[in-house]
Write a protein that holds these residues in place. Structure first.
Motif, PDB file in Angstrom:
ATOM      1  N   PRO A  72      -2.110  -8.788   5.902  1.00 27.07           N
ATOM      2  CA  PRO A  72      -3.571  -8.708   5.869  1.00 27.07           C
ATOM      3  C   PRO A  72      -4.204  -9.285   7.149  1.00 27.07           C
ATOM      4  O   PRO A  72      -5.221  -8.789   7.614  1.00 27.07           O
ATOM      5  CB  PRO A  72      -3.978  -9.534   4.652  1.00 27.07           C
ATOM      6  CG  PRO A  72      -2.745  -9.802   3.889  1.00 27.07           C
ATOM      7  CD  PRO A  72      -1.581  -9.558   4.788  1.00 27.07           C
ATOM      8  N   PRO A  94      -2.879  -6.191  10.239  1.00 31.16           N
ATOM      9  CA  PRO A  94      -2.504  -4.967   9.533  1.00 31.16           C
ATOM     10  C   PRO A  94      -1.592  -4.025  10.321  1.00 31.16           C
ATOM     11  O   PRO A  94      -0.938  -3.175   9.734  1.00 31.16           O
ATOM     12  CB  PRO A  94      -3.842  -4.298   9.229  1.00 31.16           C
ATOM     13  CG  PRO A  94      -4.851  -5.371   9.338  1.00 31.16           C
ATOM     14  CD  PRO A  94      -4.326  -6.351  10.332  1.00 31.16           C
ATOM     15  N   SER A  95      -1.521  -4.181  11.637  1.00 25.39           N
ATOM     16  CA  SER A  95      -0.634  -3.317  12.423  1.00 25.39           C
ATOM     17  C   SER A  95       0.833  -3.687  12.228  1.00 25.39           C
ATOM     18  O   SER A  95       1.719  -2.915  12.581  1.00 25.39           O
ATOM     19  CB  SER A  95      -0.989  -3.399  13.910  1.00 25.39           C
ATOM     20  OG  SER A  95      -0.824  -4.726  14.379  1.00 25.39           O
ATOM     21  N   SER A 109       3.823  -3.963   9.872  1.00 26.26           N
ATOM     22  CA  SER A 109       4.188  -3.437   8.555  1.00 26.26           C
ATOM     23  C   SER A 109       5.686  -3.187   8.484  1.00 26.26           C
ATOM     24  O   SER A 109       6.398  -3.236   9.486  1.00 26.26           O
ATOM     25  CB  SER A 109       3.442  -2.135   8.274  1.00 26.26           C
ATOM     26  OG  SER A 109       3.957  -1.096   9.085  1.00 26.26           O
ATOM     27  N   THR A 140       0.861  -1.180   0.000  1.00 21.29           N
ATOM     28  CA  THR A 140       0.000   0.000   0.000  1.00 21.29           C
ATOM     29  C   THR A 140       0.899   1.232   0.000  1.00 21.29           C
ATOM     30  O   THR A 140       2.122   1.113   0.099  1.00 21.29           O
ATOM     31  CB  THR A 140      -0.956   0.006   1.211  1.00 21.29           C
ATOM     32  OG1 THR A 140      -1.901   1.065   1.045  1.00 21.29           O
ATOM     33  CG2 THR A 140      -0.211   0.198   2.514  1.00 21.29           C
ATOM     34  N   TYR A 145      -3.029   3.115  10.626  1.00 23.52           N
ATOM     35  CA  TYR A 145      -1.952   2.522  11.420  1.00 23.52           C
ATOM     36  C   TYR A 145      -0.749   3.451  11.351  1.00 23.52           C
ATOM     37  O   TYR A 145      -0.545   4.139  10.345  1.00 23.52           O
ATOM     38  CB  TYR A 145      -1.574   1.136  10.897  1.00 23.52           C
ATOM     39  CG  TYR A 145      -2.707   0.154  11.033  1.00 23.52           C
ATOM     40  CD1 TYR A 145      -2.895  -0.561  12.209  1.00 23.52           C
ATOM     41  CD2 TYR A 145      -3.615  -0.033  10.001  1.00 23.52           C
ATOM     42  CE1 TYR A 145      -3.953  -1.445  12.351  1.00 23.52           C
ATOM     43  CE2 TYR A 145      -4.671  -0.915  10.125  1.00 23.52           C
ATOM     44  CZ  TYR A 145      -4.837  -1.618  11.303  1.00 23.52           C
ATOM     45  OH  TYR A 145      -5.888  -2.484  11.423  1.00 23.52           O
ATOM     46  N   TYR A 176       2.099  -4.524   4.517  1.00 24.13           N
ATOM     47  CA  TYR A 176       1.519  -4.930   5.805  1.00 24.13           C
ATOM     48  C   TYR A 176       0.926  -6.329   5.680  1.00 24.13           C
ATOM     49  O   TYR A 176       0.689  -6.829   4.581  1.00 24.13           O
ATOM     50  CB  TYR A 176       0.472  -3.919   6.297  1.00 24.13           C
ATOM     51  CG  TYR A 176      -0.808  -3.885   5.501  1.00 24.13           C
ATOM     52  CD1 TYR A 176      -1.877  -4.703   5.845  1.00 24.13           C
ATOM     53  CD2 TYR A 176      -0.949  -3.028   4.410  1.00 24.13           C
ATOM     54  CE1 TYR A 176      -3.063  -4.675   5.115  1.00 24.13           C
ATOM     55  CE2 TYR A 176      -2.120  -2.994   3.684  1.00 24.13           C
ATOM     56  CZ  TYR A 176      -3.172  -3.821   4.043  1.00 24.13           C
ATOM     57  OH  TYR A 176      -4.343  -3.791   3.319  1.00 24.13           O
ATOM     58  N   HIS A 197      -3.103   2.943   5.614  1.00 21.25           N
ATOM     59  CA  HIS A 197      -4.448   2.409   5.818  1.00 21.25           C
ATOM     60  C   HIS A 197      -4.483   0.972   5.326  1.00 21.25           C
ATOM     61  O   HIS A 197      -3.867   0.650   4.309  1.00 21.25           O
ATOM     62  CB  HIS A 197      -5.489   3.211   5.029  1.00 21.25           C
ATOM     63  CG  HIS A 197      -5.404   4.680   5.246  1.00 21.25           C
ATOM     64  ND1 HIS A 197      -5.800   5.292   6.413  1.00 21.25           N
ATOM     65  CD2 HIS A 197      -4.956   5.672   4.439  1.00 21.25           C
ATOM     66  CE1 HIS A 197      -5.599   6.589   6.316  1.00 21.25           C
ATOM     67  NE2 HIS A 197      -5.088   6.850   5.131  1.00 21.25           N
ATOM     68  N   ASP A 198      -5.236   0.126   6.027  1.00 17.32           N
ATOM     69  CA  ASP A 198      -5.430  -1.239   5.538  1.00 17.32           C
ATOM     70  C   ASP A 198      -6.585  -1.254   4.536  1.00 17.32           C
ATOM     71  O   ASP A 198      -7.141  -0.198   4.201  1.00 17.32           O
ATOM     72  CB  ASP A 198      -5.654  -2.211   6.700  1.00 17.32           C
ATOM     73  CG  ASP A 198      -6.968  -1.991   7.448  1.00 17.32           C
ATOM     74  OD1 ASP A 198      -7.799  -1.173   7.009  1.00 17.32           O
ATOM     75  OD2 ASP A 198      -7.158  -2.650   8.490  1.00 17.32           O
ATOM     76  N   SER A 199      -6.953  -2.433   4.065  1.00 23.38           N
ATOM     77  CA  SER A 199      -8.002  -2.540   3.042  1.00 23.38           C
ATOM     78  C   SER A 199      -9.387  -2.135   3.562  1.00 23.38           C
ATOM     79  O   SER A 199     -10.303  -1.915   2.781  1.00 23.38           O
ATOM     80  CB  SER A 199      -8.055  -3.968   2.490  1.00 23.38           C
ATOM     81  OG  SER A 199      -8.312  -4.884   3.540  1.00 23.38           O
TER      82      SER A 199
END
Length: 157
Positions: A134, A137-138, A140, A79, A108, A132, A101-103
């Motif tokens: 999935p 997600p924190s 990375s 990302t 984060y 990151y 940002h995650d999906s």
């Protein structure tokens, strides 16, 4: 033979730096264990457990991050993040803090040590490529670091 980028230290210097860091860690760890043993023999149980706890925690953190980086290299999702802060420490160590940002759109924040070259090439607000997990997600890392791990694993993913 691989070409070096301007400002990048030679490979042998990186190897010497890594070996030096490992030797220093081993010496400090052995010293802590020796003090711990002396404290244990003299009956100071708390004094014996504190160095063991510190050494154990450091080893745990190193192993955990290594396993996280391996998972990022094999399972990570790429990302684009944003640099939120740049920190320059003494002795030339550089750190950037970034957000991504995650999906699902959750934010984060993470910090990462970077080379001087990367540090100088980024400004607060600059985009930065992030990878990151999935499933977590924190967790990375910067894409550049993950690519180093991928090369080490011999993976093209």
């Amino acid at each position: 033979m691989k070409e070096r980028t301007v400002g990048e230290p030679p490979r042998w210097l990186k190897v010497v730096s890594i070996i030096t860091a490992i030797v220093i860690f081993v010496i400090v760890s052995l010293g802590a264990l020796l003090f711990s043993f002396v404290d244990f023999v003299t009956g100071n149980i708390i004094g014996a457990l504190v160095p063991l706890g510190i050494v154990g925690y450091v080893i745990f953190v190193i192993i955990r991050r290594g396993l996280e980086m391996r998972r990022l290299a094999t399972e990570g999702v790429e990302t684009t993040g944003t640099v939120t802060q740049k920190v320059f420490f003494s002795r030339g160590r550089c750190q950037i803090k970034y957000t991504y940002h995650d999906s699902f759109g959750r934010d984060y924040h993470r910090a990462s040590l970077v080379s001087r070259e990367i540090y100088d090439g980024l400004e607060v607000g600059s985009p930065v490529k992030v990878v990151y997990l999935p499933s977590r997600p924190s967790v990375s890392g910067l894409l550049s670091d993950v690519e180093h791990v991928r090369r080490g694993l011999g993976s093209k993913s």
